[in-house]
Write a protein that holds these residues in place. Structure first.
Motif, PDB file in Angstrom:
ATOM      1  N   ILE A  47       0.830  -1.211   0.000  1.00 18.85           N
ATOM      2  CA  ILE A  47       0.000   0.000   0.000  1.00 18.85           C
ATOM      3  C   ILE A  47       0.859   1.254   0.000  1.00 18.85           C
ATOM      4  CG2 ILE A  47      -1.680   1.321   1.340  1.00 18.85           C
ATOM      5  CD1 ILE A  47      -2.885  -1.420   2.181  1.00 18.85           C
ATOM      6  N   SER A  48       1.927   1.265   0.791  1.00 10.44           N
ATOM      7  CA  SER A  48       2.774   2.458   0.857  1.00 10.44           C
ATOM      8  C   SER A  48       3.534   2.686  -0.439  1.00 10.44           C
ATOM      9  CB  SER A  48       3.739   2.378   2.040  1.00 10.44           C
ATOM     10  OG  SER A  48       4.645   1.323   1.882  1.00 10.44           O
ATOM     11  N   SER A  49       3.728   1.643  -1.244  1.00 12.13           N
ATOM     12  CA  SER A  49       4.400   1.826  -2.531  1.00 12.13           C
ATOM     13  C   SER A  49       3.569   2.688  -3.477  1.00 12.13           C
ATOM     14  CB  SER A  49       4.717   0.479  -3.170  1.00 12.13           C
ATOM     15  OG  SER A  49       3.539  -0.184  -3.545  1.00 12.13           O
ATOM     16  N   ILE A  50       2.274   2.742  -3.258  1.00 14.58           N
ATOM     17  CA  ILE A  50       1.428   3.652  -4.042  1.00 14.58           C
ATOM     18  C   ILE A  50       1.877   5.088  -3.792  1.00 14.58           C
ATOM     19  CG2 ILE A  50      -0.927   4.530  -4.360  1.00 14.58           C
ATOM     20  CD1 ILE A  50      -1.871   1.674  -3.487  1.00 14.58           C
ATOM     21  N   GLY A  51       2.196   5.394  -2.547  1.00 17.12           N
ATOM     22  CA  GLY A  51       2.655   6.738  -2.217  1.00 17.12           C
ATOM     23  C   GLY A  51       3.983   7.087  -2.847  1.00 17.12           C
ATOM     24  N   GLY A  61       5.746  12.632   2.292  1.00 16.78           N
ATOM     25  CA  GLY A  61       4.347  12.981   2.495  1.00 16.78           C
ATOM     26  C   GLY A  61       3.417  11.895   2.018  1.00 16.78           C
ATOM     27  N   THR A  62       3.477  11.565   0.730  1.00 16.76           N
ATOM     28  CA  THR A  62       2.559  10.552   0.207  1.00 16.76           C
ATOM     29  C   THR A  62       2.914   9.167   0.733  1.00 16.76           C
ATOM     30  OG1 THR A  62       3.923  10.400  -1.786  1.00 16.76           O
ATOM     31  CG2 THR A  62       1.986  11.822  -1.894  1.00 16.76           C
ATOM     32  N   TYR A  63       4.209   8.848   0.774  1.00 12.23           N
ATOM     33  CA  TYR A  63       4.634   7.560   1.323  1.00 12.23           C
ATOM     34  C   TYR A  63       4.188   7.447   2.770  1.00 12.23           C
ATOM     35  CZ  TYR A  63       7.671   4.068   3.445  1.00 12.23           C
ATOM     36  OH  TYR A  63       8.142   2.999   4.160  1.00 12.23           O
ATOM     37  N   HIS A  64       4.441   8.476   3.558  1.00 12.99           N
ATOM     38  CA  HIS A  64       4.078   8.469   4.977  1.00 12.99           C
ATOM     39  C   HIS A  64       2.567   8.363   5.161  1.00 12.99           C
ATOM     40  CE1 HIS A  64       7.984  10.463   4.671  1.00 12.99           C
ATOM     41  NE2 HIS A  64       8.257   9.786   5.762  1.00 12.99           N
ATOM     42  N   PHE A  65       1.833   9.075   4.314  1.00 15.00           N
ATOM     43  CA  PHE A  65       0.374   9.041   4.401  1.00 15.00           C
ATOM     44  C   PHE A  65      -0.148   7.622   4.170  1.00 15.00           C
ATOM     45  CE2 PHE A  65      -3.742   9.120   2.272  1.00 15.00           C
ATOM     46  CZ  PHE A  65      -4.518   9.736   3.241  1.00 15.00           C
ATOM     47  N   PHE A  67       1.487   4.744   4.234  1.00 12.05           N
ATOM     48  CA  PHE A  67       2.017   3.830   5.245  1.00 12.05           C
ATOM     49  C   PHE A  67       1.216   3.976   6.538  1.00 12.05           C
ATOM     50  CE2 PHE A  67       4.791   2.049   8.369  1.00 12.05           C
ATOM     51  CZ  PHE A  67       5.705   1.235   7.733  1.00 12.05           C
ATOM     52  N   GLY A  68       1.072   5.220   7.002  1.00 14.51           N
ATOM     53  CA  GLY A  68       0.348   5.474   8.245  1.00 14.51           C
ATOM     54  C   GLY A  68      -1.114   5.075   8.173  1.00 14.51           C
ATOM     55  N   GLN A  69      -1.753   5.425   7.059  1.00 11.20           N
ATOM     56  CA  GLN A  69      -3.168   5.080   6.910  1.00 11.20           C
ATOM     57  C   GLN A  69      -3.386   3.575   6.862  1.00 11.20           C
ATOM     58  OE1 GLN A  69      -6.112   6.852   6.884  1.00 11.20           O
ATOM     59  NE2 GLN A  69      -4.816   8.528   7.612  1.00 11.20           N
ATOM     60  N   SER A  70      -2.478   2.855   6.205  1.00  2.34           N
ATOM     61  CA  SER A  70      -2.655   1.398   6.151  1.00  2.34           C
ATOM     62  C   SER A  70      -2.525   0.788   7.537  1.00  2.34           C
ATOM     63  CB  SER A  70      -1.677   0.756   5.166  1.00  2.34           C
ATOM     64  OG  SER A  70      -0.348   0.967   5.564  1.00  2.34           O
ATOM     65  N   LEU A  71      -1.582   1.270   8.337  1.00  2.00           N
ATOM     66  CA  LEU A  71      -1.469   0.770   9.712  1.00  2.00           C
ATOM     67  C   LEU A  71      -2.696   1.144  10.543  1.00  2.00           C
ATOM     68  CD1 LEU A  71       2.252   1.451  10.694  1.00  2.00           C
ATOM     69  CD2 LEU A  71       1.157  -0.758  10.367  1.00  2.00           C
ATOM     70  N   HIS A  72      -3.152   2.368  10.368  1.00  2.00           N
ATOM     71  CA  HIS A  72      -4.269   2.868  11.173  1.00  2.00           C
ATOM     72  C   HIS A  72      -5.592   2.203  10.783  1.00  2.00           C
ATOM     73  CE1 HIS A  72      -6.622   5.598  13.581  1.00  2.00           C
ATOM     74  NE2 HIS A  72      -7.290   6.005  12.513  1.00  2.00           N
ATOM     75  N   MET A  83       2.132   7.010  12.115  1.00  2.00           N
ATOM     76  CA  MET A  83       2.931   8.007  11.403  1.00  2.00           C
ATOM     77  C   MET A  83       4.376   8.007  11.900  1.00  2.00           C
ATOM     78  SD  MET A  83       0.992   9.018   9.100  1.00  2.00           S
ATOM     79  CE  MET A  83       1.853  10.399   8.397  1.00  2.00           C
ATOM     80  N   ALA A  84       4.572   7.772  13.182  1.00  2.00           N
ATOM     81  CA  ALA A  84       5.936   7.676  13.713  1.00  2.00           C
ATOM     82  C   ALA A  84       6.652   6.480  13.091  1.00  2.00           C
ATOM     83  CB  ALA A  84       5.912   7.553  15.234  1.00  2.00           C
ATOM     84  N   CYS A  85       5.955   5.373  12.971  1.00  2.00           N
ATOM     85  CA  CYS A  85       6.532   4.178  12.364  1.00  2.00           C
ATOM     86  C   CYS A  85       6.882   4.442  10.899  1.00  2.00           C
ATOM     87  CB  CYS A  85       5.555   3.013  12.485  1.00  2.00           C
ATOM     88  SG  CYS A  85       6.233   1.433  11.960  1.00  2.00           S
ATOM     89  N   ALA A  86       6.003   5.118  10.173  1.00  2.00           N
ATOM     90  CA  ALA A  86       6.269   5.461   8.773  1.00  2.00           C
ATOM     91  C   ALA A  86       7.520   6.316   8.645  1.00  2.00           C
ATOM     92  CB  ALA A  86       5.065   6.183   8.175  1.00  2.00           C
TER      93      ALA A  86
END
Length: 124
Positions: A47-51, A61-65, A67-72, A83-86
């Protein structure tokens, strides 16, 4: 070699994320029921590879978004921890690239300089 480079990079990155999830997860609040393993790392990485493919400078920004959203959203990790993990995963990856790529760059540059100086025409 080049055909295997990308898949090996993906596997290596996934294993790093899985390692962080399993062994350093307590620092991000990833304790049971949020203990995540390799399959979770694969999902988050996919999922984070989309970012990363969205055109922004350095995928910041997009990678973190993503990554964070998938975890959340998928694993119910609190947003601050996600977001800290991202950010930490991105920092670890960047430091890895710099620590391996920096010396390789200077080594290649030195080799190229020697090659060019050896190919100079006589009399120069």
């Amino acid at each position: 070699g080049d055909l295997l480079a990308q898949p090996l990079h993906v596997v290596k990155r996934c294993l790093k994320i899985a390692h962080m999830f399993e062994h350093q997860g307590a620092g991000f609040g990833l304790q049971p029921p949020h203990a995540l393993g390799i399959s979770s790392a694969l999902v988050v990485m996919a999922i984070s590879s989309i970012g990363v493919v969205i055109p922004t400078p350095g995928a910041v920004g997009t990678y973190h978004f993503f990554f964070g959203q998938s975890l959340h959203v998928l694993f119910e990790i609190p947003m601050a921890a996600a977001m800290a993990c991202a950010t930490v995963v991105h920092a670890v990856a960047t430091l890895t690239y710099l620590s391996a790529g920096g010396p390789a760059f200077f080594l290649q540059r030195a080799r190229h300089s020697r090659k060019v100086s050896n190919e100079s025409p006589p009399g120069k």
